[in-house]
Enzyme design. Structure first.
Site, PDB file in Angstrom:
ATOM      1  N   LYS A  40       3.651  -2.703  -3.718  1.00 11.46           N
ATOM      2  CA  LYS A  40       2.363  -3.121  -4.271  1.00 11.46           C
ATOM      3  C   LYS A  40       2.165  -4.620  -4.189  1.00 11.46           C
ATOM      4  O   LYS A  40       1.044  -5.093  -4.029  1.00 11.46           O
ATOM      5  CB  LYS A  40       2.229  -2.664  -5.729  1.00 11.46           C
ATOM      6  CG  LYS A  40       1.981  -1.172  -5.877  1.00 11.46           C
ATOM      7  CD  LYS A  40       1.424  -0.861  -7.250  1.00 11.46           C
ATOM      8  CE  LYS A  40       1.169   0.631  -7.419  1.00 11.46           C
ATOM      9  NZ  LYS A  40       0.777   0.964  -8.791  1.00 11.46           N
TER      10      LYS A  40
ATOM     11  N   LYS B 152      -6.450   7.487  -2.856  1.00 12.53           N
ATOM     12  CA  LYS B 152      -7.771   7.062  -3.317  1.00 12.53           C
ATOM     13  C   LYS B 152      -8.267   5.854  -2.546  1.00 12.53           C
ATOM     14  O   LYS B 152      -9.455   5.574  -2.532  1.00 12.53           O
ATOM     15  CB  LYS B 152      -7.721   6.729  -4.804  1.00 12.53           C
ATOM     16  CG  LYS B 152      -6.679   5.667  -5.101  1.00 12.53           C
ATOM     17  CD  LYS B 152      -6.971   4.908  -6.360  1.00 12.53           C
ATOM     18  CE  LYS B 152      -5.926   3.849  -6.620  1.00 12.53           C
ATOM     19  NZ  LYS B 152      -5.836   2.779  -5.624  1.00 12.53           N
TER      20      LYS B 152
ATOM     21  N   LYS C 297       0.228   9.821   2.768  1.00 12.21           N
ATOM     22  CA  LYS C 297      -0.154  10.497   1.526  1.00 12.21           C
ATOM     23  C   LYS C 297      -1.667  10.463   1.332  1.00 12.21           C
ATOM     24  O   LYS C 297      -2.314   9.475   1.670  1.00 12.21           O
ATOM     25  CB  LYS C 297       0.494   9.765   0.337  1.00 12.21           C
ATOM     26  CG  LYS C 297       1.582  10.584  -0.350  1.00 12.21           C
ATOM     27  CD  LYS C 297       2.180   9.832  -1.518  1.00 12.21           C
ATOM     28  CE  LYS C 297       1.661  10.360  -2.832  1.00 12.21           C
ATOM     29  NZ  LYS C 297       2.475   9.918  -3.988  1.00 12.21           N
TER      30      LYS C 297
END
Ligand code: TRP
Length: 344
Positions: free
Chosen positions: A115, A210, A207
């Site tokens: 991240k 969003k 994956k």
């Protein structure tokens, strides 16, 4: 080690675009577990702000996840549904854990590295300390079972290390305060689920996410029947027919993903799906998948929309859940303060 009553805790981040991967990976398992355990399900809004959030969007997303919980069938009266920031003991215990966890432990966290990316100097301190807050979420309730995806396993191990170190370092005080055998349980991840990894409809090696720029990569829970059908029809496949056995899915990520989604929605194994569809081409399989997805997700999406239109109701559910969560959290935090030696 004392015996801790079984208690389930899990958290979902309110980051918007709640999709099929979140639903099959988390919610279906949450719903299943409420039949056998007392469960606490939390919208982790304090984790969300470890990266920048638009305040108006954040409130909307907190209510969206809450609506998804309720629409999926989580019972907020029998169990507890609330948002993290309404129970300040999460943050209080997280501070104590900031002083228990070692820098070396956090430096190993792969999610932080992903991240934070290249510009680590510019990541928030909150993003770095994220796993300590997650440990506090679980341990403030002394929860024993944590349904999570594969990607959260490392954070769960850290929570166990924190619980263990707290129990060891403060063993004498824990004993003096009447909690012989350790104050915190070592929480167990519960990983198996209908579909722990739902992949992008455009690329079977990524994956479902969003943040994927392509809307066609994911099915959002609030998509209507037409959108669901379009996205499945456009989903990437390969030119071969479906295999008759699961072994035949190896090296065919898109086929594997679609069969996995079918199996998870139907509540059966991939083998069962292939027994029915083996040898058929994708166009007939996709038609069956559209029908199944619309039948299973349509009512959930419709209920979510209905709930989201009534923010007063959603906010009331969260406040009621927070009040009941607080009662447990306050009691445990009081014990932690006594164990640490704070005066109150
Ligand atoms: N880190 C989890 C995720 O991104 C969310 C989370 C926060 C969580 N606190 C938790 C999950 C406590 C389980 C238990 O999926």
């Amino acid at each position: 080690m004392s015996n801790f009553p079984q208690l389930v805790f899990s958290g979902v981040q309110p980051t918007g675009n709640f999709h099929l991967g979140n639903y099959l990976g988390a919610l279906v398992k949450f719903v299943e577990m409420q039949n056998n355990y007392d469960c606490i399900y939390c919208v982790v809004d304090m984790h969300a702000i470890t990266v920048a959030q638009d305040p108006l969007e954040l409130s909307k997303h907190i209510r969206e996840v809450t609506a998804a919980f309720l629409a999926s069938g989580i019972d907020p009266k029998k169990h507890i549904v609330f948002n993290q920031s309404q129970v300040p003991e999460h943050a209080e215990l997280a501070w104590v854990f900031n002083c228990i966890a070692r820098l070396g432990w956090l430096n190993r966290m792969t999610q932080f590295k992903e991240k934070a990316g290249k510009d680590r100097e510019n990541a928030s301190v909150g993003l770095y300390a994220y796993p300590n807050l997650m440990a506090a979420d679980i341990l403030i309730y002394r929860a024993t079972h944590v349904p999570v995806g594969e990607d959260q396993k490392q954070h769960l191990e850290l929570a166990r290390d924190i619980a263990q170190k707290f129990n060891n370092d403060l063993a004498d005080s824990i004993e003096r305060n009447g909690f012989g055998g350790g104050f915190f349980p070592l929480p167990e991840p519960v990983i198996q689920g209908p579909a722990t990894r739902v992949m992008s409809l455009r690329d079977g090696s990524k994956k479902m996410s969003k943040s994927d720029p392509s809307e066609y990569s994911r099915i959002n829970l609030t998509d209507d029947a037409d959108q669901i059908a379009q996205k499945i029809r456009k989903a990437k496949t390969d030119p071969d027919a479906l295999p008759s056995e699961a072994a035949g899915l190896a090296g065919r990520p898109e086929a594997d993903n679609l069969v996995g989604i079918f199996a998870a929605l139907q509540g059966v194994a991939k083998e069962d799906v292939l027994r029915e569809f083996g040898g058929q081409n994708f166009s007939s399989f996709k038609s069956a998948l559209v029908d199944l997805a619309v039948a299973k997700l349509g009512p959930v999406g419709a209920e979510m929309k209905r709930l989201q239109a009534d923010t007063g109701h959603i906010d009331g559910v969260l406040r009621d859940g927070a009040a009941r969560a607080s009662a447990i959290a306050r009691k445990n935090m009081t014990a932690v303060k006594d164990i640490v030696g704070f005066v109150r």
